[in-house]
Motif scaffolding. Sequence first.
Motif, PDB file in Angstrom:
ATOM      1  N   ALA A 195       0.841  -1.209   0.000  1.00  0.00           N
ATOM      2  CA  ALA A 195       0.000   0.000   0.000  1.00  0.00           C
ATOM      3  C   ALA A 195       0.870   1.251   0.000  1.00  0.00           C
ATOM      4  O   ALA A 195       0.622   2.198  -0.758  1.00  0.00           O
ATOM      5  CB  ALA A 195      -0.941  -0.007   1.205  1.00  0.00           C
ATOM      6  N   ALA A 196       1.910   1.246   0.827  1.00  0.00           N
ATOM      7  CA  ALA A 196       2.821   2.396   0.864  1.00  0.00           C
ATOM      8  C   ALA A 196       3.575   2.526  -0.455  1.00  0.00           C
ATOM      9  O   ALA A 196       3.695   3.632  -1.005  1.00  0.00           O
ATOM     10  CB  ALA A 196       3.802   2.255   2.034  1.00  0.00           C
ATOM     11  N   LEU A 200      -5.631   1.890   6.962  1.00  0.00           N
ATOM     12  CA  LEU A 200      -6.376   3.138   6.762  1.00  0.00           C
ATOM     13  C   LEU A 200      -5.441   4.340   6.853  1.00  0.00           C
ATOM     14  O   LEU A 200      -5.538   5.277   6.051  1.00  0.00           O
ATOM     15  CB  LEU A 200      -7.507   3.250   7.785  1.00  0.00           C
ATOM     16  CG  LEU A 200      -8.427   4.459   7.648  1.00  0.00           C
ATOM     17  CD1 LEU A 200      -9.157   4.440   6.313  1.00  0.00           C
ATOM     18  CD2 LEU A 200      -9.425   4.487   8.793  1.00  0.00           C
ATOM     19  N   ILE A 201      -4.506   4.315   7.778  1.00  0.00           N
ATOM     20  CA  ILE A 201      -3.536   5.411   7.904  1.00  0.00           C
ATOM     21  C   ILE A 201      -2.651   5.485   6.666  1.00  0.00           C
ATOM     22  O   ILE A 201      -2.443   6.571   6.102  1.00  0.00           O
ATOM     23  CB  ILE A 201      -2.685   5.246   9.186  1.00  0.00           C
ATOM     24  CG1 ILE A 201      -3.529   5.558  10.419  1.00  0.00           C
ATOM     25  CG2 ILE A 201      -1.453   6.142   9.139  1.00  0.00           C
ATOM     26  CD1 ILE A 201      -2.852   5.197  11.734  1.00  0.00           C
ATOM     27  N   ASN A 216      -3.235   4.396   3.615  1.00  0.00           N
ATOM     28  CA  ASN A 216      -4.001   4.835   2.455  1.00  0.00           C
ATOM     29  C   ASN A 216      -4.394   6.306   2.553  1.00  0.00           C
ATOM     30  O   ASN A 216      -4.374   7.018   1.556  1.00  0.00           O
ATOM     31  CB  ASN A 216      -5.231   3.962   2.266  1.00  0.00           C
ATOM     32  CG  ASN A 216      -4.862   2.576   1.779  1.00  0.00           C
ATOM     33  OD1 ASN A 216      -3.743   2.325   1.362  1.00  0.00           O
ATOM     34  ND2 ASN A 216      -5.798   1.667   1.839  1.00  0.00           N
ATOM     35  N   THR A 217      -4.742   6.766   3.741  1.00  0.00           N
ATOM     36  CA  THR A 217      -5.087   8.180   3.913  1.00  0.00           C
ATOM     37  C   THR A 217      -3.869   9.062   3.671  1.00  0.00           C
ATOM     38  O   THR A 217      -3.964  10.100   3.007  1.00  0.00           O
ATOM     39  CB  THR A 217      -5.669   8.431   5.320  1.00  0.00           C
ATOM     40  OG1 THR A 217      -6.815   7.594   5.503  1.00  0.00           O
ATOM     41  CG2 THR A 217      -6.078   9.879   5.494  1.00  0.00           C
ATOM     42  N   LEU A 218      -2.710   8.650   4.182  1.00  0.00           N
ATOM     43  CA  LEU A 218      -1.486   9.422   3.933  1.00  0.00           C
ATOM     44  C   LEU A 218      -1.106   9.412   2.450  1.00  0.00           C
ATOM     45  O   LEU A 218      -0.654  10.431   1.918  1.00  0.00           O
ATOM     46  CB  LEU A 218      -0.331   8.885   4.785  1.00  0.00           C
ATOM     47  CG  LEU A 218      -0.425   9.176   6.279  1.00  0.00           C
ATOM     48  CD1 LEU A 218       0.702   8.478   7.030  1.00  0.00           C
ATOM     49  CD2 LEU A 218      -0.429  10.664   6.556  1.00  0.00           C
ATOM     50  N   GLY A 219      -1.312   8.296   1.795  1.00  0.00           N
ATOM     51  CA  GLY A 219      -1.049   8.231   0.354  1.00  0.00           C
ATOM     52  C   GLY A 219      -1.961   9.155  -0.425  1.00  0.00           C
ATOM     53  O   GLY A 219      -1.522   9.872  -1.332  1.00  0.00           O
ATOM     54  N   ALA A 220      -3.238   9.163  -0.065  1.00  0.00           N
ATOM     55  CA  ALA A 220      -4.188  10.063  -0.727  1.00  0.00           C
ATOM     56  C   ALA A 220      -3.847  11.520  -0.442  1.00  0.00           C
ATOM     57  O   ALA A 220      -3.863  12.369  -1.331  1.00  0.00           O
ATOM     58  CB  ALA A 220      -5.612   9.746  -0.262  1.00  0.00           C
ATOM     59  N   LEU A 221      -3.518  11.803   0.796  1.00  0.00           N
ATOM     60  CA  LEU A 221      -3.144  13.162   1.175  1.00  0.00           C
ATOM     61  C   LEU A 221      -1.893  13.605   0.427  1.00  0.00           C
ATOM     62  O   LEU A 221      -1.816  14.734  -0.074  1.00  0.00           O
ATOM     63  CB  LEU A 221      -2.923  13.241   2.686  1.00  0.00           C
ATOM     64  CG  LEU A 221      -2.600  14.604   3.273  1.00  0.00           C
ATOM     65  CD1 LEU A 221      -3.735  15.575   3.030  1.00  0.00           C
ATOM     66  CD2 LEU A 221      -2.332  14.485   4.762  1.00  0.00           C
ATOM     67  N   GLY A 222      -0.916  12.717   0.321  1.00  0.00           N
ATOM     68  CA  GLY A 222       0.301  13.045  -0.416  1.00  0.00           C
ATOM     69  C   GLY A 222       0.021  13.365  -1.873  1.00  0.00           C
ATOM     70  O   GLY A 222       0.536  14.340  -2.418  1.00  0.00           O
TER      71      GLY A 222
END
Length: 156
Positions: A42-43, A131-132, A134-140
């Motif tokens: 995911a990362a 979830l963290i 994926n959320t950080l990936g989306a935010l990035g």
Amino acid sequence: MTLRQFTLWHSVVGTSLLLIAEGLLLMFLQPEAGIWVILLSAAGGAIGNIYVSAEVIEEVRNAWHMLWLLSVITGELVVFFALQYAYLLSIQPASFPTLALSPVPLLLHSIMVFVFNPLFIPATEWGQELLIVNTLGALGLVLFILQNISQFRRKQ
């Protein structure tokens, strides 16, 4: 100086190969190790999509074409996230007990994570960690695109 030509298929093939390799690894690993594979994939997928977005912004000169490509890459990331949740649910169904393992709920949850409003709250630590990630990936990705939005105006 010659400009490289960005090819969307390279991104799609790269993401597909990552998902296939991840699925094959998950078939042979114990669930505890498989969860690490999911988190690392995911990362890696999120970082890869941000890198591809950078390539689009650097190489594509037509602003409308760039906008279309960035939209496709965003959609690719949403589908990638949905498959990460599917992989996690196949290993640890209790991680998201109310999230159905079918395409529409997985995509809907992934889209909502992308807009920072998840529909389903994880019930396990591993679900929270995914979830963290994926959320950080989306935010990035969102912050990267917003940071470079001025290039849209210059290229029009």
